[in-house]
Structure formats: structure tokens, C-alpha cells
Write a protein that holds these residues in place. Structure first.
Motif, PDB file in Angstrom:
ATOM      1  N   LYS A   1       7.800  12.502 -13.322  1.00 41.72           N
ATOM      2  CA  LYS A   1       7.755  12.075 -11.950  1.00 41.72           C
ATOM      3  C   LYS A   1       6.188  11.996 -11.613  1.00 41.72           C
ATOM      4  O   LYS A   1       5.523  12.148 -12.709  1.00 41.72           O
ATOM      5  CB  LYS A   1       7.957  13.487 -11.045  1.00 41.72           C
ATOM      6  N   ALA A   2       6.053  11.518 -10.654  1.00 40.00           N
ATOM      7  CA  ALA A   2       4.430  11.260 -10.273  1.00 40.00           C
ATOM      8  C   ALA A   2       3.646  12.484 -10.059  1.00 40.00           C
ATOM      9  O   ALA A   2       3.973  13.413  -9.638  1.00 40.00           O
ATOM     10  CB  ALA A   2       4.333  10.362  -9.069  1.00 40.00           C
ATOM     11  N   LEU A   3       2.205  12.386 -10.942  1.00 42.71           N
ATOM     12  CA  LEU A   3       1.630  13.580 -10.978  1.00 42.71           C
ATOM     13  C   LEU A   3       0.215  13.525 -10.313  1.00 42.71           C
ATOM     14  O   LEU A   3      -0.247  12.087 -10.528  1.00 42.71           O
ATOM     15  CB  LEU A   3       1.328  14.100 -12.333  1.00 42.71           C
TER      16      LEU A   3
ATOM     17  N   THR B   1       6.287  -5.116 -14.261  1.00 45.32           N
ATOM     18  CA  THR B   1       6.548  -4.026 -13.700  1.00 45.32           C
ATOM     19  C   THR B   1       7.081  -4.161 -12.356  1.00 45.32           C
ATOM     20  O   THR B   1       7.783  -3.562 -11.725  1.00 45.32           O
ATOM     21  CB  THR B   1       5.370  -3.019 -13.865  1.00 45.32           C
ATOM     22  N   THR B   2       6.543  -5.250 -11.652  1.00 48.15           N
ATOM     23  CA  THR B   2       6.697  -5.333 -10.165  1.00 48.15           C
ATOM     24  C   THR B   2       8.025  -5.820 -10.160  1.00 48.15           C
ATOM     25  O   THR B   2       8.530  -5.814  -8.727  1.00 48.15           O
ATOM     26  CB  THR B   2       5.752  -6.528  -9.595  1.00 48.15           C
ATOM     27  N   ASP B   3       8.689  -6.134 -11.126  1.00 43.20           N
ATOM     28  CA  ASP B   3      10.203  -6.598 -10.900  1.00 43.20           C
ATOM     29  C   ASP B   3      11.056  -5.292 -11.272  1.00 43.20           C
ATOM     30  O   ASP B   3      12.465  -5.584 -11.534  1.00 43.20           O
ATOM     31  CB  ASP B   3      10.565  -7.883 -12.071  1.00 43.20           C
ATOM     32  N   ASP B   4      10.692  -4.453 -11.803  1.00 41.40           N
ATOM     33  CA  ASP B   4      11.271  -3.204 -12.188  1.00 41.40           C
ATOM     34  C   ASP B   4      11.899  -2.361 -10.941  1.00 41.40           C
ATOM     35  O   ASP B   4      10.937  -1.987 -10.203  1.00 41.40           O
ATOM     36  CB  ASP B   4      10.280  -2.350 -13.266  1.00 41.40           C
ATOM     37  N   PRO B   5      12.998  -2.410 -10.637  1.00 45.75           N
ATOM     38  CA  PRO B   5      13.460  -1.501  -9.508  1.00 45.75           C
ATOM     39  C   PRO B   5      13.364  -0.260  -9.434  1.00 45.75           C
ATOM     40  O   PRO B   5      12.968   0.236  -8.463  1.00 45.75           O
ATOM     41  CB  PRO B   5      15.243  -1.641 -10.088  1.00 45.75           C
ATOM     42  N   LYS B   6      12.740   0.466 -10.709  1.00 46.97           N
ATOM     43  CA  LYS B   6      12.394   1.892 -10.587  1.00 46.97           C
ATOM     44  C   LYS B   6      10.760   1.968 -10.058  1.00 46.97           C
ATOM     45  O   LYS B   6      10.408   2.845  -9.263  1.00 46.97           O
ATOM     46  CB  LYS B   6      12.287   2.388 -11.867  1.00 46.97           C
ATOM     47  N   PHE B   7      10.026   0.888 -10.153  1.00 51.01           N
ATOM     48  CA  PHE B   7       8.641   0.652  -9.513  1.00 51.01           C
ATOM     49  C   PHE B   7       8.942   0.433  -8.197  1.00 51.01           C
ATOM     50  O   PHE B   7       8.037   1.251  -7.368  1.00 51.01           O
ATOM     51  CB  PHE B   7       8.222  -0.560 -10.326  1.00 51.01           C
TER      52      PHE B   7
ATOM     53  N   GLY C   1       8.613   5.743  -2.070  1.00 48.94           N
ATOM     54  CA  GLY C   1       8.486   7.235  -1.879  1.00 48.94           C
ATOM     55  C   GLY C   1       9.369   7.982  -2.911  1.00 48.94           C
ATOM     56  O   GLY C   1       9.042   9.233  -2.996  1.00 48.94           O
ATOM     57  N   ASN C   2      10.007   7.340  -4.012  1.00 50.45           N
ATOM     58  CA  ASN C   2      10.730   8.465  -4.828  1.00 50.45           C
ATOM     59  C   ASN C   2       9.860   8.708  -6.109  1.00 50.45           C
ATOM     60  O   ASN C   2       9.610   7.981  -6.989  1.00 50.45           O
ATOM     61  CB  ASN C   2      12.038   7.406  -5.459  1.00 50.45           C
ATOM     62  N   ALA C   3       9.393   9.870  -6.181  1.00 54.25           N
ATOM     63  CA  ALA C   3       8.328  10.376  -7.036  1.00 54.25           C
ATOM     64  C   ALA C   3       9.033  10.344  -8.486  1.00 54.25           C
ATOM     65  O   ALA C   3       8.072  10.489  -9.278  1.00 54.25           O
ATOM     66  CB  ALA C   3       7.810  11.402  -6.571  1.00 54.25           C
ATOM     67  N   LYS C   4      10.118  10.629  -8.466  1.00 56.50           N
ATOM     68  CA  LYS C   4      10.828  10.599  -9.704  1.00 56.50           C
ATOM     69  C   LYS C   4      11.465   9.543 -10.379  1.00 56.50           C
ATOM     70  O   LYS C   4      11.964   9.476 -11.497  1.00 56.50           O
ATOM     71  CB  LYS C   4      12.018  11.662  -9.680  1.00 56.50           C
ATOM     72  N   ALA C   5      11.188   8.233  -9.735  1.00 48.12           N
ATOM     73  CA  ALA C   5      11.335   6.817 -10.317  1.00 48.12           C
ATOM     74  C   ALA C   5      10.149   6.661 -11.327  1.00 48.12           C
ATOM     75  O   ALA C   5       9.343   6.364 -11.044  1.00 48.12           O
ATOM     76  CB  ALA C   5      11.692   5.847  -9.246  1.00 48.12           C
ATOM     77  N   VAL C   6      10.606   6.393 -12.562  1.00 46.15           N
ATOM     78  CA  VAL C   6       9.874   6.225 -13.760  1.00 46.15           C
ATOM     79  C   VAL C   6      10.194   4.887 -14.302  1.00 46.15           C
ATOM     80  O   VAL C   6      10.924   4.378 -14.919  1.00 46.15           O
ATOM     81  CB  VAL C   6      10.092   7.244 -14.778  1.00 46.15           C
ATOM     82  N   PRO C   7       9.096   3.781 -13.969  1.00 45.73           N
ATOM     83  CA  PRO C   7       9.185   2.422 -14.417  1.00 45.73           C
ATOM     84  C   PRO C   7       9.247   2.463 -16.121  1.00 45.73           C
ATOM     85  O   PRO C   7       8.627   3.525 -16.594  1.00 45.73           O
ATOM     86  CB  PRO C   7       7.958   1.520 -13.885  1.00 45.73           C
ATOM     87  N   GLU C   8       9.497   1.570 -16.481  1.00 49.50           N
ATOM     88  CA  GLU C   8       9.522   1.342 -17.945  1.00 49.50           C
ATOM     89  C   GLU C   8       8.092   0.683 -18.559  1.00 49.50           C
ATOM     90  O   GLU C   8       7.673  -0.136 -17.926  1.00 49.50           O
ATOM     91  CB  GLU C   8      10.600   0.135 -18.437  1.00 49.50           C
TER      92      GLU C   8
ATOM     93  N   ALA D   1       0.827  -1.339  -0.006  1.00 49.90           N
ATOM     94  CA  ALA D   1      -0.148  -0.197  -0.078  1.00 49.90           C
ATOM     95  C   ALA D   1       1.087   1.279   0.009  1.00 49.90           C
ATOM     96  O   ALA D   1       1.850   1.180   0.382  1.00 49.90           O
ATOM     97  CB  ALA D   1      -1.071  -0.068   1.126  1.00 49.90           C
ATOM     98  N   VAL D   2       0.236   2.370  -0.721  1.00 51.59           N
ATOM     99  CA  VAL D   2       1.026   3.696  -0.719  1.00 51.59           C
ATOM    100  C   VAL D   2       0.143   4.484   0.211  1.00 51.59           C
ATOM    101  O   VAL D   2      -1.030   4.541   0.531  1.00 51.59           O
ATOM    102  CB  VAL D   2       1.121   4.283  -1.790  1.00 51.59           C
ATOM    103  N   PRO D   3       0.768   5.726   0.941  1.00 46.85           N
ATOM    104  CA  PRO D   3       0.213   6.723   1.498  1.00 46.85           C
ATOM    105  C   PRO D   3      -1.139   7.361   0.883  1.00 46.85           C
ATOM    106  O   PRO D   3      -0.993   7.230  -0.335  1.00 46.85           O
ATOM    107  CB  PRO D   3       1.180   7.581   1.822  1.00 46.85           C
TER     108      PRO D   3
END
Length: 361
Positions: free
Chosen positions: A198-200, A251-257, A263-270, A117-119
Motif C-alpha cells: 500500500k502507499a506509505l 505507468t499512466t496506462d496501468d489501471p492500478k495507477f 484514492g485506492n491506497a492499496k492499488a500497486v502499479p507494476e 493532482a492528488v490531495p
């Protein structure tokens, strides 16, 4: 009897009596026969002991093998029961899958990954405050791949039952389309791709899951200057298509995800691309495209496009045949999406009509 005869008789009987006396004088424990019998007896006992030890080792091995076989059979039964639960779950609606997957108890040794879960998202000022269109003009993508990369987004919606993950795409500057079951009853979501950097935050403007339609429209605060996808006017059997999105299986295996969830809002999954062809168009209400491009949970709401990058459908769900283990990917046709967007007054663009012609052979 003469004296000579007497002497001769005495000398013949003397040695025999001496030998008997000598044998009688040797103790039993000094006789070779006794020790020979004792030696053979000891050999027999030693051979019997070695055979018994071998039998003991063989029995222990058989017992260990039987225990391992029983444990393996028990584990296989547990795995088969778990797989059966997964097969039954895959036949349900994707939103139900997302909700019930976490309640499945996986057997030991099985890594059943459930998205953490995320906040909760912070309150917004409402949909009207988020309709901010970019002022800068969009740079025209140089390829279909670049077009889809900048227009397809990952969507994370915090719902009462947990985090929902799906895909979506821009149909106009500031407007994103996805499946209604991706956002459910959430009023906000996070969207991200390489174009947003980033996350919007996005507000859920409209959503429906009725009469076969499964659509939602999100408006994005600070949407980037991108080239929206155009909706195609139709699709044909055997036409080559590709699915774009963020399938959970990859995507769940993507380190960026993982970094994004931490909490890294600038981590962009492929964004993930798969291709296939249209198998059939089911004439339902609305029509459904059955295609062979591989999709999985997380692809819901993502675009199904033709070779020109025009949206021919919106990927909505999958079906799994238990007997053949064959998966069918299904998408709602873009014409139905266009009708819905018109009804809720959301702007979009149609692709130029193609020359009329029959189906490909």
C-alpha cells in the motif's frame, strides 16, 4: 385544237395541281420534319443538361477536396508545431518537463495526458519520527527480478507546481534514494510497490541538486522487511544493464495507477523493466553512464543495475537528438551516490568487488 386534244391536256395537269393543294393544306405542326427537328433539339438540351450536372458534381468534389486538403494541412502544421514544442521541452530538466507539460496546448485529437493532482499530504512529526526500521528479517529474493521488484518504489510528491512522479529504491531498511528533482522542495512523499502492499508516507531527509549531483534520501514510516539493493563498485563499457522504475509512458496506462490516484491506497502499479548496454561513461563531475535501456519521464531516481542486480547508477535524465530522433539515457554512477550517502550519514551496502579486468571487447 380539237376537242380530243383539249381533254388530253386537261387530264395531264390535274394531278400536279391536286398534290400542291394537298401539301398546302397540311399544317406545320403535322409535318415530320418539324417533329424530327424538335426531337433532336430536345436530345441536345438533355445532353447539355447532363454534362452541366456532371460538371457541377465535379466542381463540388474539387471544392470539397480542396477544403479537406486545407484542413489537413492546417492540422498537420499544428501537429508539427506541437511536436517541435515537445522536442524543445524534452531537452530540459525532467522537473521542468513535469512543470511545463501541463501548460502545453495540444491540438484537437491529441490526447496529452497530464497526471492529475492528488490531495496534499498530511503533516508529519518530522524525519526523526519516520526512522522506524522493520523488526522482521527480510526474505531473501530468489531472483534478480524479485530483488528489484521488492526494492524499487514509485514516488509521488505533492509540490506547489503540481504532482511529481518518479522512481526510487531502498539502499537500507527504511531508507529510499531517488533524484532530488523528483521531490523538489517537497518535505513528504508517498511511496508504494508490491513489497509495501500500500502507499506509505515518507519524509524527505536530505536533498541536493548541486555540482552535478541530483540525489534525495527519504525515510519511510512502517517500511517493510525487504532486501536493500547494493551499490556496485564500478561499471564497464558494453556491460549489460537494466533500468527499473515507473516510466510515465507506461505507468499512466496501468489501471492500478489510475486507481491509486483515485484514492485506492492499496492499488500497486507494476514496476517496468527495460534492458540495454553501457554505451560510454562520460568522465564528468560526477561521471555519467550513457546506456541503451529505454527510460522516460517517471524513471528518474530509479536504479540502473548490472546482471547481478547491483546498482551501477541512478537514472536521472534523457536527451533527444532532434535530427535523428535518437534518445540517450543517462545515469549518475553509483560511486557518486555512495559518496553522497556517506556525507549525509545514510547507511548503505557495497557489492563485493569483482576480479580486475579490462573492458569487454
Amino acid at each position: 385544237m380539237t376537242e380530243g386534244e383539249k381533254n388530253t391536256s386537261d387530264s395531264g395537269a390535274g394531278p400536279t395541281q391536286a398534290g400542291a393543294a394537298a401539301d398546302a393544306a397540311v399544317p406545320w405542326y403535322r409535318r415530320p420534319f418539324f417533329w424530327g427537328m424538335l426531337f433532336f433539339l430536345l436530345l441536345f438540351v438533355l445532353a447539355a443538361w447532363l454534362v452541366w450536372k456532371q460538371w457541377q458534381v465535379a466542381e463540388q468534389y474539387r471544392a470539397s477536396l480542396a477544403a479537406q486538403t486545407a484542413e489537413s494541412r492546417k492540422r498537420n502544421d499544428a501537429l508539427e508545431a506541437f511536436l517541435q514544442k515537445l522536442r524543445l521541452l524534452l531537452q530540459k530538466d525532467p522537473c521542468v518537463i513535469q512543470r511545463e507539460l501541463g501548460s502545453l496546448e495540444a491540438p484537437p485529437g491529441v490526447d496529452l495526458r497530464v497526471l492529475p493532482a492528488v490531495p496534499p499530504l498530511a503533516p508529519s512529526d518530522g524525519p526523526d519520527a519516520l526512522r522506524q526500521l522493520p523488526a522482521a528479517p527480510a526474505r531473501k529474493p530468489e531472483s534478480v527480478a524479485e530483488l528489484l521488484e521488492q526494492a524499487t518504489v514509485l514516488i509521488l510528491a505533492q509540490r506547489p507546481e503540481g504532482l511529481s512522479m518518479g522512481s526510487g529504491f531502498f539502499v537500507a531498511p527504511g531508507y529510499i534514494v531517488t533524484n532530488g528533482h523528483v521531490v523538489g522542495n517537497a518535505t513528504e512523499a508517498l511511496v508504494i510497490n508490491k513489497a509495501t502492499h500500500k502507499a506509505l508516507r515518507a519524509a524527505v531527509l536530505r536533498s541536493t541538486q548541486s555540482r552535478g549531483r541530483d540525489f534525495a534520501v527519504l525515510t519511510v514510516d512502517g517500511a517493510p522487511a525487504i532486501t536493500p539493493l547494493k551499490l556496485a563498485g564500478g561499471v564497464k563499457r558494453t556491460e549489460r544493464v537494466s533500468a527499473w522504475g515507473f516510466p510515465g509512458a507506461i505507468t499512466t496506462d496501468d489501471p492500478k495507477f489510475a486507481a491509486l490516484l483515485q484514492g485506492n491506497a492499496k492499488a500497486v502499479p507494476e514496476v517496468v523493466y527495460t534492458d540495454g548496454a553501457v554505451s560510454v561513461i562520460l568522465q564528468r563531475t560526477p561521471p555519467l553512464i550513457v546506456h541503451t535501456a529505454t527510460v522516460s519521464q517517471g524513471n528518474s531516481g530509479g536504479p540502473l543495475v548490472n546482471e547481478r542486480g547491483e546498482v551501477v547508477g541512478i537514472n536521472t535524465f534523457i536527451k533527444l537528438d532532434d535530427e535523428s530522433y535518437r534518445q540517450s539515457s543517462l545515469a549518475i554512477v553509483s560511486d557518486s551516490l555512495a559518496d553522497y550517502l556517506r556525507s549525509v550519514q545514510v547507511p548503505f551496502s557495497r557489492a563485493a568487488a569483482r576480479p580486475a579486468g579490462g573492458e569487454k571487447p
